[in-house]
Design a protein around this motif. Structure first.
Motif, short mmCIF file in Angstrom:
data_model
loop_
_atom_site.label_atom_id
_atom_site.label_comp_id
_atom_site.label_asym_id
_atom_site.label_seq_id
_atom_site.Cartn_x
_atom_site.Cartn_y
_atom_site.Cartn_z
N ARG A 68 0.81 -1.19 0.00
CA ARG A 68 0.00 0.00 0.00
C ARG A 68 0.85 1.25 0.00
O ARG A 68 2.05 1.20 0.18
N VAL A 94 1.46 5.39 -1.67
CA VAL A 94 1.87 5.93 -2.95
C VAL A 94 3.30 5.50 -3.22
O VAL A 94 4.15 5.56 -2.36
N GLY A 140 3.92 2.46 -3.90
CA GLY A 140 4.00 1.06 -3.50
C GLY A 140 5.00 0.92 -2.38
O GLY A 140 5.37 1.90 -1.74
N GLU A 165 -3.40 5.79 -5.65
CA GLU A 165 -3.09 4.38 -5.88
C GLU A 165 -4.02 3.82 -6.95
O GLU A 165 -3.65 2.95 -7.72
N GLN A 224 0.58 1.66 -10.30
CA GLN A 224 -0.76 2.19 -10.16
C GLN A 224 -1.82 1.37 -10.92
O GLN A 224 -1.54 0.80 -11.96
N ARG A 239 -9.28 -3.65 -5.76
CA ARG A 239 -9.26 -2.23 -5.38
C ARG A 239 -10.50 -1.51 -5.87
O ARG A 239 -11.04 -0.66 -5.17
#
Lengths: 549, 339
Positions: free
Chosen positions: A383, A385, A387, B78, B104, B166
């Motif tokens: 998780r 930004v 990764g 993300e 992403q 997600r």
């Protein structure tokens, strides 16, 4: 391979595969369940090995080992099971690595070209005296292998990471040709897996042993064995050994450029890259280098197309009785190359990263618009930004490999080189189809339909049209010697090759007509052009030239 | 596990659907940014907490951040959600590509095919960005109904499990039921194609025809959708789901659907150009019919309903001719494939 690496690689492969199975077993619902998982693995391996041995000659010690394991298996504890798997793995790895002589391997780059030259000379020699004569054959291998494409780019990547060369595959000679090409380009030797049968062929085992070949026994069907092969390739990549994989898995039976790739081996590049990142290795990048190898004539063409036609889709995966195993045929083939000034075109495509992006000269990944992308970002898992740490993720990695495979296929098609034989075969097949509308393909191939020959002039003009269409489409590429040639010269050149090497002429000119003789081979050679949407165009009157380059 | 954590979601495109998706994501507790192309719109959304132009009467949660800075949205997210008209997608995607990173995820909710190339939206995204983890959201999703909290469902299709998870985490709630699958082609073709049928359904409705006629059109239209989709590589079963029959039924039955509206007004004798000029939003079916027709001709597919709509919109046809053509489509064996 460096001697210290050889042992390291063996230990590493065994411990990784073992660890994977043991931890998978322990993640099961209970201890008992865990032992069952391991027991299944052992008995599955034994089952496949015993089935193989019903037909195959056992290696020394093999039968004893399997008998011993089989005897102890029913009462084996979990730790005993682990030791059994370890023993099986050790045996498999030992065989894969083979009795590889490091010293010989190090000088391989000079030995291979010498051997190839000798082969060419022997082929052209009519007597022992000729063989000794230096003047008899001035042609060197160099004159017959035409290397082009992204050569400088590939060379510049050698210092930036590890290469995986993924060529088209039509002949067992491919690996020899590429071994030599690597030498020509000043590239380090390429490590690759060669079928055990190649080591049995007396003429060729010479080359195999001097190239970076490790042994692959395709008769071994046990999953554990295949896992060892994959892990071996992965570890070798991580240690910086450049690899050669034939991504189609086997020689193209139809003669067409590969469209469906074996993802298992292709994916080892990504696995090695992630492992490199995780371990903080200085040059973690792995580059995938698509490459095509085209021949005027293919040594094994007759066997391959025969196998393809026997039952499409059910072709034999392993062929041991082809032209390659007959030294006389191999010699004839080289004779053909030597006397007809035959060419082998080796063309490098644009190198890719492990998820299918193009890379620049420094090895940086580029997006489709040419912007630099951080390759490591693709494998960052977790998780937040940006990764987090690089990590394997099987579902994602499988998709990445699919994308890589698609990129490799596109690149192979882009740099596929067609020779005069392919172009003329394509025209003759088209004419055959037109002359026999609606006829079943197999019947057409067998009987030849109603038109045994076509006017020479018609063939020439259709060749001109096809070359014009190829030029307009920009793909496939046209072999160097065809660039300045007229359609007439292209037809003549193809016919010269067609009557020289194969058991019977593929097609032949008599008077002012061209007769199709071996239609299976016509199909084989024409397939090199399959899948390109080439529309018929008016021929350009002057010599065919390729624009741009 | 992932669904319990707050994601950073960036919604690109502040039309009615983009605003609705941003609202849902923010309400689920995800850190959500909404990008508007026009600076004034961004400012208005920020201050009024309402999208007066495209989603009037729906108040937006305070936690939703609205900005005009695309690079910032891309950098901070993300999960990117792209909701722009199909004709703008390539350009916006190229800008997204300036700051996008390999890890992403991106889900797009744009319905259409590119003219000239017949490319699907995810193909364009691949060409314009470094992104791999791409998915599509499509289903019976009329923005206005959903923004009021009325129940519906949708499909998120991606080859990547991470995108599916997600997307589910970002949007699935008590009234928006998110299903997932891996058939990206099917979801994209279904979403794009249904607008052509919706337009024709609007015409039938404008002519005062009833439910039987609509059912006939939708059923045969679904067949053409499947014909086109499978020719493009889709899985047939997708068309029986949210992005196929689900989206088709909703869009072809509702006066809220822009494509349906265009059809209704054509039936009343209005002309296409003025209708389009007057509408604030894009009726994708108009352009999609061009791209689909090009593709069908190139691949020799028989899509009689598409041909009829194409003639009405782009070849100077009129409504009576459309009806005539629809009723002249050959009958006989219902399914060509018997399995």
């Amino acid at each position: 391979m460096r001697p210290e690496d050889r042992e390291r690689i063996q230990l590493e492969v065994v411990s990784r595969v073992l660890e994977r199975h043991v931890s998978a077993a322990r993640q099961g619902p209970g201890a008992r369940q865990g032992a069952e998982v391991l027991e299944t693995l052992v008995s599955d391996t034994l089952y496949h090995e015993r089935r193989r041995l019903e037909r195959d000659t056992p290696a020394p010690g093999e039968l004893a080992l399997y008998a011993d394991i089989a005897r102890r298996l029913p009462k084996a504890s979990e730790s005993e099971l682990v030791r059994m798997i370890e023993a099986l793995l050790a045996r498999f790895v030992e065989e894969v690595v083979g009795n590889f002589d490091e010293r010989v391997y190090r000088v391989s780059t000079s030995v291979v070209p010498a051997g190839l030259s000798l082969l060419l000379k022997a082929a052209g020699a009519e007597s022992a005296r000729d063989l000794l004569s230096v003047r008899r054959r001035t042609a060197s291998v160099r004159d017959h292998i035409d290397v082009s494409g992204e050569v400088e780019h590939v060379r510049s990547l050698v210092d930036q990471g590890t290469l995986v060369v993924v060529p088209t595959h039509s002949s067992h000679l491919d690996s020899i040709v590429l071994g030599y090409t690597a030498h020509l380009l000043g590239l380090p030797p390429l490590l690759y897996g060669a079928g055990l049968n190649l080591f049995k062929s007396p003429l060729v085992s010479y080359f195999m042993n001097h190239l970076g070949a490790y042994r692959v026994d395709r008769k071994k069907t046990a999953a554990l064995y295949k896992e060892v092969l994959k892990e071996y390739a992965t570890v070798a990549l991580e240690l910086g050994y450049h690899n050669l994989f034939f991504p189609g898995g086997t020689r193209s039976r139809s003669g067409a450029v590969e469209r469906h790739l074996k993802k298992g081996l292709l994916g080892t590049g990504l696995t090695a890259y992630i492992n490199n990142l995780k371990q903080g290795r200085p040059k973690p990048r792995v580059f995938i280098v698509p490459c095509t190898i085209s021949y005027d004539l293919v040594l094994e063409a007759e066997t391959l197309i025969d196998d393809y036609l026997r039952e499409v889709g059910k072709s034999r995966y392993i062929i041991e009785d082809d032209e390659f195993s007959r030294p006389r045929r191999v010699l004839n083939f080289f004779n053909e190359i030597a006397t007809l000034e035959g060419k082998i075109a080796v063309t490098f495509g644009r190198p890719l990263d492990v998820v299918g992006n193009l890379v620049d000269g420094q090895g940086q990944s580029l997006d489709p618009r040419g912007r630099v992308v951080d390759t490591a970002s693709y494998v960052a898992l977790g998780r937040g930004v940006g990764g987090s740490a690089p990590e394997h993720e099987p579902q994602r990695d499988q998709q990445y490999t699919e994308e890589l495979a698609a990129a490799v296929v596109r690149e192979l098609r882009r740099v596929n080189v067609v020779m005069s034989t392919h172009v003329v075969a394509e025209v003759l097949m088209k004419l055959l189809g037109e002359a026999n509308p609606g006829m079943d393909r197999y019947r057409l191939l067998r009987t030849g339909g109603g038109a045994p020959s076509f006017p020479h002039g018609l063939v020439v003009s259709r060749v001109g049209e096809l070359l014009a269409a190829i030029r307009e489409a920009g793909a496939p590429l046209v072999a160097g010697e065809m660039l300045g040639a007229t359609p007439l010269q292209v037809v003549d050149d193809a016919l010269r090759h067609f009557k020289s090497f194969h058991t019977r002429p593929v097609a032949e000119r008599r008077g002012d007509r061209i007769f199709h003789e071996d239609r299976n081979l016509l199909l084989y050679y024409s397939n090199r052009l399959s899948g390109y949407e080439l529309k018929r165009r008016e021929a350009v009157p002057e010599a065919i030239r390729q624009e741009g380059g | 596990m992932m669904s319990d954590e707050a994601l950073r979601v960036g919604v690109i495109g502040a039309g009615s659907w983009g605003t609705t998706l941003a609202k849902i994501s923010a309400e689920r507790g995800h850190e959500t940014r909404l990008w508007a192309r026009r600076e004034e719109l961004a400012a208005q959304l920020r201050e009024a907490r309402e999208n007066v132009d495209y989603l009037p009467g729906v108040s937006l949660p305070d936690s939703l951040q609205v900005t005009h800075d695309l690079a910032e949205v891309v950098r901070q997210s993300e999960l990117l959600v792209l909701v722009v008209p199909s004709h703008a997608l390539r350009l916006v995607a190229r800008c997204v590509g300036d700051t996008a990173r390999g890890e992403q995820c991106l889900i797009h909710a744009t319905k259409g095919l590119e003219r000239g190339t017949h490319k699907r939206m995810s193909e364009i995204l691949r060409e314009e960005t470094c992104l791999r983890k791409i998915g599509v959201l499509a289903g019976p999703n009329l923005a206005a109904e959903l923004a009021r909290g009325e129940p519906t469902g949708t499909l998120i299709a991606s080859r990547y499990e991470e995108v599916r998870r997600r997307g589910h985490a970002a949007f699935s709630n008590g009234y928006f039921r998110v299903y997932w699958g891996s058939d990206v082609v099917g979801a994209e073709v279904g979403g794009a194609f249904k607008n052509i049928i919706a337009l024709a359904a609007g015409v039938l409705s404008g002519l005062g025809l009833g439910e039987n006629a609509r059912a006939l059109l939708l059923t045969r239209g679904l067949g053409e959708m499947a014909e086109l989709g499978t020719a493009m590589g889709a899985d047939l079963t997708t068309f029986g789901g949210m992005a196929g029959v689900g989206d088709l039924v909703a869009t072809s039955s509702s006066p809220l659907s822009r494509n349906f509206q265009v059809g209704t007004r054509l039936a009343r004798g209005e002309r296409l150009e003025p209708i389009q000029a007057e509408m604030k939003m894009v009726a994708e079916g108009v352009n999609t019919s061009l791209a689909v027709m090009e593709f069908a001709r190139a691949r020799r597919l028989t899509l009689p309903i598409v041909s009829a709509v194409h003639r009405l919109l782009h070849e100077g046809g009129d409504v009576p001719t459309l009806l005539q053509e629809l009723m002249a489509i050959p009958t006989g064996q219902e399914f060509r494939r018997s399995s």
